[in-house]
Design an enzyme around this catalytic site. Structure first.
Site, PDB file in Angstrom:
ATOM      1  N   SER A 137      46.523  -1.486-107.754  1.00  0.00           N
ATOM      2  CA  SER A 137      47.648  -2.277-108.282  1.00  0.00           C
ATOM      3  C   SER A 137      47.147  -3.689-108.520  1.00  0.00           C
ATOM      4  O   SER A 137      46.170  -4.109-107.879  1.00  0.00           O
ATOM      5  CB  SER A 137      48.779  -2.311-107.258  1.00  0.00           C
ATOM      6  OG  SER A 137      49.780  -3.241-107.648  1.00  0.00           O
ATOM      7  N   TYR A 150      52.404  -3.306 -98.785  1.00  0.00           N
ATOM      8  CA  TYR A 150      51.975  -2.641-100.028  1.00  0.00           C
ATOM      9  C   TYR A 150      50.719  -3.341-100.555  1.00  0.00           C
ATOM     10  O   TYR A 150      49.718  -2.684-100.863  1.00  0.00           O
ATOM     11  CB  TYR A 150      53.103  -2.679-101.072  1.00  0.00           C
ATOM     12  CG  TYR A 150      52.712  -2.054-102.399  1.00  0.00           C
ATOM     13  CD1 TYR A 150      52.597  -0.673-102.532  1.00  0.00           C
ATOM     14  CD2 TYR A 150      52.440  -2.842-103.513  1.00  0.00           C
ATOM     15  CE1 TYR A 150      52.221  -0.092-103.741  1.00  0.00           C
ATOM     16  CE2 TYR A 150      52.078  -2.270-104.723  1.00  0.00           C
ATOM     17  CZ  TYR A 150      51.965  -0.903-104.838  1.00  0.00           C
ATOM     18  OH  TYR A 150      51.592  -0.329-106.034  1.00  0.00           O
TER      19      TYR A 150
END
Ligand code: NAP
Length: 277
Positions: A137, A150
């Site tokens: 990401s 995350y």
């Protein structure tokens, strides 16, 4: 490696995994996808009677995972490309989140991918070829409050990808970490785990962030089909990159992060150098 490849993708029921599987099938590749229920298995296998195979797997089912990969290699044949796509976003301030929620985030996003890599590596190493693609990401480079663990999980997967590449490149195995910006998948929708709010001190910081993410879900800039085509370009390359950003949002934010980091390193250079000798 021939141009038709056997590609194993985790999490093909929606989002990037589904788009990549569909684009890969359209390009003539064989795709083995992992899903978590029979309905998704049937839907995936209906995409192509011969070249689409789905296996039931939760990537945290560490006891079962090696058998699933062994079963794939004995029935379908050698896996040329592994795409570690399965993952989810846990949204929650660190202080409000339970350790169990944070551990689960790392179990799925990091250890799930690591376990898949460990399952395919012996075969790839023996064959002296293979490609491992980890979907990380932009949150593996930049950070945002409210998705702390995350980001931590994606930083971990970026680091593991880069170091692993140095271990396995001598065997003809490539490792690419693909870091998307914001895309129109289920990430901020049905898949996101949102920790309930409990500490009012964080309201001013976090309430607008949570609301904005909910409102933006489904309207993000990135098109997962275009991401799938970009990943297929990487799969088709003889010299794939160790890192690839997807989306102009990721590009701008990561460039800004690198510039800020560089400035801070320069500002503190004298203190950094003071510890030698
Ligand atoms: P998505 O539409 O929610 O797809 C996630 C996929 O992962 C689904 O197939 C889901 O299966 C599967 N999955 C989740 N947990 C799993 C587990 N424990 N075991 C096996 N499969 C599991 O979201 P997505 O955006 O395509 O997510 C794919 C990857 O891209 C993730 O790693 C995510 O972090 C990353 N990413 C997304 C964005 C974005 O903006 N969309 C940006 C950067 C990175 P079920 O259907 O069974 O839940």
């Amino acid at each position: 490696m021939s141009s038709v490849k056997t590609i194993l993708i985790t999490g093909v029921s929606s989002g990037f995994g589904q788009a990549l599987a569909q684009e890969a099938l359209a390009a003539g590749h064989r795709v083995i996808g992992t899903v978590r229920n029979r309905e998704a298995q049937q839907a995936f296998e209906a995409l192509d009677a011969n070249r689409a195979v789905a296996h039931l797997l939760d990537v945290t089912d560490f006891e079962h995972l090696d058998n699933v990969v062994a079963d794939i290699e004995s029935t379908v044949g050698p896996i040329d490309v592994l795409v570690n796509n399965a993952g989810y976003g846990h949204e929650g301030l660190l202080e409000e989140s339970s350790l169990a929620e944070i551990r689960r985030q790392f179990d799925v996003n990091v250890f799930g991918a690591v376990a898949m890599i460990k399952a395919v590596l012996p075969g790839m190493r023996e064959r002296r070829r293979g490609h491992i693609i980890n979907i990380t990401s932009m949150g593996g480079f930049i950070t945002l409050p409210g998705i702390t663990d995350y980001c931590g999980s994606k930083f971990a997967l970026e680091g593991i990808s880069e170091a692993l590449g140095k271990e396995v490149n001598p065997f003809g195995i490539h490792v690419t970490a693909v870091a998307p910006g914001s895309f129109r998948t289920e990430w901020a929708g049905r898949s996101m785990v949102r920790t309930p709010r409990s500490i009012a001190d964080y309201d001013a910081l976090f309430a607008p962030i949570r609301q904005a993410r909910e409102e933006k879900s489904g309207k993000q800039l990135g098109d997962p089909v275009k991401a799938a085509r970009a990943i297929l370009t990487v799969i088709g390359s003889d010299t794939p990159p160790a890192h690839l950003l997807l989306g102009s949002d990721a590009l701008a934010l990561v460039r800004e992060k690198l510039a800020t980091l560089s400035q801070e390193i320069n500002a503190w250079e004298a203190v950094t150098r003071s510890t030698d000798g």
